[in-house]
Each structure stands twice: as C-alpha cells, then as structure tokens.
Design a protein around this motif. Structure first.
Motif, PDB file in Angstrom:
ATOM      1  N   LEU A   1       3.756  -9.844 -12.849  1.00  0.00           N
ATOM      2  CA  LEU A   1       3.590  -9.415 -11.463  1.00  0.00           C
ATOM      3  C   LEU A   1       4.736  -8.502 -11.044  1.00  0.00           C
ATOM      4  O   LEU A   1       4.529  -7.504 -10.345  1.00  0.00           O
ATOM      5  CB  LEU A   1       3.481 -10.621 -10.535  1.00  0.00           C
ATOM      6  N   PHE A   2       5.958  -8.801 -11.502  1.00  0.00           N
ATOM      7  CA  PHE A   2       7.109  -7.932 -11.249  1.00  0.00           C
ATOM      8  C   PHE A   2       6.842  -6.526 -11.789  1.00  0.00           C
ATOM      9  O   PHE A   2       7.091  -5.532 -11.094  1.00  0.00           O
ATOM     10  CB  PHE A   2       8.357  -8.527 -11.925  1.00  0.00           C
TER      11      PHE A   2
ATOM     12  N   LEU B   1       1.143 -15.003  -3.949  1.00  0.00           N
ATOM     13  CA  LEU B   1       1.274 -13.549  -3.870  1.00  0.00           C
ATOM     14  C   LEU B   1       0.026 -12.864  -4.423  1.00  0.00           C
ATOM     15  O   LEU B   1      -0.527 -11.949  -3.805  1.00  0.00           O
ATOM     16  CB  LEU B   1       2.525 -13.107  -4.632  1.00  0.00           C
ATOM     17  N   CYS B   2      -0.445 -13.325  -5.582  1.00  0.00           N
ATOM     18  CA  CYS B   2      -1.656 -12.755  -6.180  1.00  0.00           C
ATOM     19  C   CYS B   2      -2.865 -12.971  -5.276  1.00  0.00           C
ATOM     20  O   CYS B   2      -3.704 -12.078  -5.132  1.00  0.00           O
ATOM     21  CB  CYS B   2      -1.908 -13.356  -7.562  1.00  0.00           C
TER      22      CYS B   2
ATOM     23  N   LEU C   1      -2.584  -2.563  -5.920  1.00  0.00           N
ATOM     24  CA  LEU C   1      -2.675  -3.669  -6.873  1.00  0.00           C
ATOM     25  C   LEU C   1      -3.911  -4.552  -6.722  1.00  0.00           C
ATOM     26  O   LEU C   1      -4.144  -5.416  -7.560  1.00  0.00           O
ATOM     27  CB  LEU C   1      -1.424  -4.560  -6.773  1.00  0.00           C
ATOM     28  N   LYS C   2      -4.694  -4.340  -5.678  1.00  0.00           N
ATOM     29  CA  LYS C   2      -5.828  -5.226  -5.412  1.00  0.00           C
ATOM     30  C   LYS C   2      -6.760  -5.367  -6.618  1.00  0.00           C
ATOM     31  O   LYS C   2      -7.221  -6.460  -6.923  1.00  0.00           O
ATOM     32  CB  LYS C   2      -6.615  -4.731  -4.200  1.00  0.00           C
ATOM     33  N   ASP C   3      -7.027  -4.286  -7.307  1.00  0.00           N
ATOM     34  CA  ASP C   3      -7.936  -4.326  -8.458  1.00  0.00           C
ATOM     35  C   ASP C   3      -7.246  -4.756  -9.750  1.00  0.00           C
ATOM     36  O   ASP C   3      -7.895  -4.878 -10.784  1.00  0.00           O
ATOM     37  CB  ASP C   3      -8.583  -2.960  -8.664  1.00  0.00           C
ATOM     38  N   LYS C   4      -5.928  -4.986  -9.692  1.00  0.00           N
ATOM     39  CA  LYS C   4      -5.184  -5.300 -10.908  1.00  0.00           C
ATOM     40  C   LYS C   4      -4.797  -6.765 -11.025  1.00  0.00           C
ATOM     41  O   LYS C   4      -4.299  -7.185 -12.053  1.00  0.00           O
ATOM     42  CB  LYS C   4      -3.936  -4.427 -10.991  1.00  0.00           C
ATOM     43  N   VAL C   5      -4.984  -7.535  -9.953  1.00  0.00           N
ATOM     44  CA  VAL C   5      -4.700  -8.972 -10.004  1.00  0.00           C
ATOM     45  C   VAL C   5      -5.882  -9.728  -9.425  1.00  0.00           C
ATOM     46  O   VAL C   5      -6.656  -9.187  -8.647  1.00  0.00           O
ATOM     47  CB  VAL C   5      -3.413  -9.357  -9.234  1.00  0.00           C
TER      48      VAL C   5
ATOM     49  N   GLY D   1      -4.067 -15.478  -9.790  1.00  0.00           N
ATOM     50  CA  GLY D   1      -2.773 -15.071 -10.329  1.00  0.00           C
ATOM     51  C   GLY D   1      -2.835 -14.527 -11.732  1.00  0.00           C
ATOM     52  O   GLY D   1      -1.822 -14.365 -12.375  1.00  0.00           O
ATOM     53  N   THR D   2      -4.031 -14.248 -12.207  1.00  0.00           N
ATOM     54  CA  THR D   2      -4.172 -13.718 -13.560  1.00  0.00           C
ATOM     55  C   THR D   2      -4.542 -12.249 -13.510  1.00  0.00           C
ATOM     56  O   THR D   2      -5.018 -11.752 -12.498  1.00  0.00           O
ATOM     57  CB  THR D   2      -5.256 -14.478 -14.351  1.00  0.00           C
TER      58      THR D   2
END
Length: 191
Positions: free
Chosen positions: A70-71, A97-98, A127-131, A135-136
């Motif tokens: 996530l970082f 956070l995710c 980031l919406k489409d990436k997490v 949280g995965t």
C-alpha cells in the motif's frame, strides 16, 4: 535494494525503530501502526523500502507485505512522497485505508492528519481501481517487482518516470538473466 531485515528491535521512537541484524543497527522510519506493534528486545521482520534522494537516503520499514504494498501505491500518487505515505499509513489500519479507497470515501481519508480534501480525492481517484475493500490487490495488479526489476524501476523513477509507468515498462521488458542496464534500456524503447 533491501527486501526485508530480520533481527532484534533495539530502540523504538514515535516514527522510527532500530533493528539489529548481523551486528548492524538499521534505523527505519515506520508508521505509527507499525511502531505500536514493535517493542525493544523483540525479534521482528521489517519489510523495507530504501529511498534515495538528493537530500539524503532513508530506510522505511513495514510490519507486513500488505502495508509495504500500500505504501508503494501511495508514493505512486502525484504529490505524495515517502514520508507523507508513512503518515497516511499511520492514520488508520491497512484494511481500513483500503476500504476507504475502494469505496471512494475521501472524507474519511481527509480526517488523517496532514491529508487535505484534495489529496484525499487524488488518492481515491488514482488508487480506487488498484485496491479492494479487503485490503488486497485487484486483478490488474502485477506481481511485486524484486531484485533487478525493482532496481530498474528505481532507475526509471530517478529519470523522471512516474512509478506506475516505470513498473509497467519494466514488467514488459524484463526477462530472467537480464541486468539492470539491459532492463532499463529495453524498458525505454531499446532493443
């Protein structure tokens, strides 16, 4: 450069820990969530990210692969550097956070100290489409780059590429047995 450091915690602070491995003490900048999990004298594994900038070299440590992942996503967002990303990770758990990012809840993100409304909206947008809410990583995420491929990404970032673009270029270019120079050359359009 360093994937992780396994050793004994010798010092803890609000935003740093020192982990001794092989007789060397490594000071790592950590999120508040990671700092709470570590105590002096305990054995630990810190998953690490080495930041090399004009003004210095910093080592960042994470208690889990998920937190480090996530970082890496956060520092790929325009306007967020490594220290800002660590501060964001300290504002709530990785799962929370995710979930906020996946659901588009920018107002919850803006409650984190140092995160304004525009930054929160940018995080959600990029980031919406990436997490996922769990949280995965989503299906579109590629396997985390390691070794030569990870070093090639850092070279491209230093040359001015955005991290996501650098990762995509290296994923397309890298083949087993290639060195960093060959990978970078092929990633920027060489044969």
């Amino acid at each position: 450069m360093y994937a992780y450091i396994k050793g004994k915690i010798t010092e803890t602070g609000e935003s740093t820990v020192t982990i001794e491995a092989g007789g060397i003490g490594y000071e790592a900048i950590v999120s508040a969530c990671t700092a709470k999990k570590l105590s002096v004298g305990s054995d630990a594994v810190l998953y690490t990210y080495l930041s090399v900038r004009e003004d210095g070299i910093s080592l960042f440590g994470f208690s889990s692969v998920a937190e480090k992942s996530l970082f890496m996503r956060l520092i790929g967002v325009s306007g967020i550097g490594p220290k800002g990303a660590v501060a964001i990770l300290g504002g709530m758990s990785t799962d929370e956070l995710c979930a906020c990012i996946a659901s588009g809840n920018a107002s919850a993100l803006s409650c984190i100290k140092g995160v304004g409304k525009k930054t929160a909206e940018r995080i959600v947008m990029e980031l919406k489409d990436k997490v996922s809410a769990e949280g995965t990583a989503t299906e579109s995420e590629t396997k985390p780059l390691e070794g030569v491929a990870a070093e090639a990404v850092e070279v491209l970032v230093a040359l001015g590429y955005k991290r996501d673009a650098a990762e995509k270029a290296v994923n397309a270019a890298y083949k087993d047995g290639m060195n960093v120079n060959q990978t970078v050359h092929k990633a920027i359009g060489g044969k």
